[in-house]
Design a protein around this motif. Sequence first.
Motif, PDB file in Angstrom:
ATOM      1  N   ALA A   1      27.935  36.909  29.286  1.00 16.00           N
ATOM      2  CA  ALA A   1      28.574  37.007  29.111  1.00 16.00           C
ATOM      3  C   ALA A   1      27.716  37.821  27.698  1.00 16.00           C
TER       4      ALA A   1
ATOM      5  N   LYS B   1      23.767  36.939  26.827  1.00 21.02           N
ATOM      6  CA  LYS B   1      23.705  35.834  27.588  1.00 21.02           C
ATOM      7  C   LYS B   1      23.324  36.121  28.305  1.00 21.02           C
TER       8      LYS B   1
ATOM      9  N   SER C   1      32.408  25.113  34.718  1.00 21.38           N
ATOM     10  CA  SER C   1      33.013  25.507  33.148  1.00 21.38           C
ATOM     11  C   SER C   1      34.516  26.143  33.857  1.00 21.38           C
TER      12      SER C   1
ATOM     13  N   LYS D   1      40.420  31.615  29.462  1.00 23.66           N
ATOM     14  CA  LYS D   1      39.280  30.680  27.413  1.00 23.66           C
ATOM     15  C   LYS D   1      38.493  31.926  26.781  1.00 23.66           C
ATOM     16  N   PRO D   2      38.929  32.397  25.803  1.00 24.49           N
ATOM     17  CA  PRO D   2      38.225  33.253  25.103  1.00 24.49           C
ATOM     18  C   PRO D   2      36.610  33.385  25.314  1.00 24.49           C
ATOM     19  N   GLU D   3      36.008  32.246  25.758  1.00 27.05           N
ATOM     20  CA  GLU D   3      34.459  32.306  26.913  1.00 27.05           C
ATOM     21  C   GLU D   3      34.503  32.198  27.157  1.00 27.05           C
ATOM     22  N   ASP D   4      35.234  32.561  28.649  1.00 29.83           N
ATOM     23  CA  ASP D   4      35.558  33.718  29.827  1.00 29.83           C
ATOM     24  C   ASP D   4      34.829  35.121  30.171  1.00 29.83           C
ATOM     25  N   THR D   5      35.144  35.543  28.877  1.00 26.13           N
ATOM     26  CA  THR D   5      34.920  36.927  28.253  1.00 26.13           C
ATOM     27  C   THR D   5      33.113  37.096  28.352  1.00 26.13           C
TER      28      THR D   5
ATOM     29  N   THR E   1      37.835  40.985  29.275  1.00 17.17           N
ATOM     30  CA  THR E   1      38.043  40.493  28.020  1.00 17.17           C
ATOM     31  C   THR E   1      39.069  39.179  27.562  1.00 17.17           C
TER      32      THR E   1
ATOM     33  N   SER F   1      41.743  35.319  21.585  1.00 12.85           N
ATOM     34  CA  SER F   1      42.220  34.366  21.409  1.00 12.85           C
ATOM     35  C   SER F   1      43.407  34.135  20.234  1.00 12.85           C
TER      36      SER F   1
END
Length: 123
Positions: free
Chosen positions: A40, A43, A62, A86-90, A120, A123
Amino acid sequence: QVQLVESGGGLVQAGGSLRLSCATSGRTFSNYAMGWFRQAPGKEREFVAAVSWASSTYYAESVKGRFTISRDNAKNTVYLQMNSMKPEDTAVYYCAGAGGYYSGSSEDDYAYWGQGTQVTVSS
């Protein structure tokens, strides 16, 4: 030489699904474990899933229960089915080829890497 080429990335809404593919060439695919990692923005690259030469699987906490890794030895291809996204999988998702029959979550287990494909989740 060994080549790994990912495909299937794109934009998806939260709760949706995508399937990534990674076509490999240059070695006997069925003899080696394969994995997926992701990075990401801002990160470190992190482990997502791995599949052994015998199709046993291993997942990051996760993604457990949402993602499924699989392989088709006839097509020299590994897949990552991503559901309930989920957006955090972007992230940019990378396919990786291990140096042996089994592999884990460490990048040191993997000798070959694809160029990555962007995923991407909105949400």
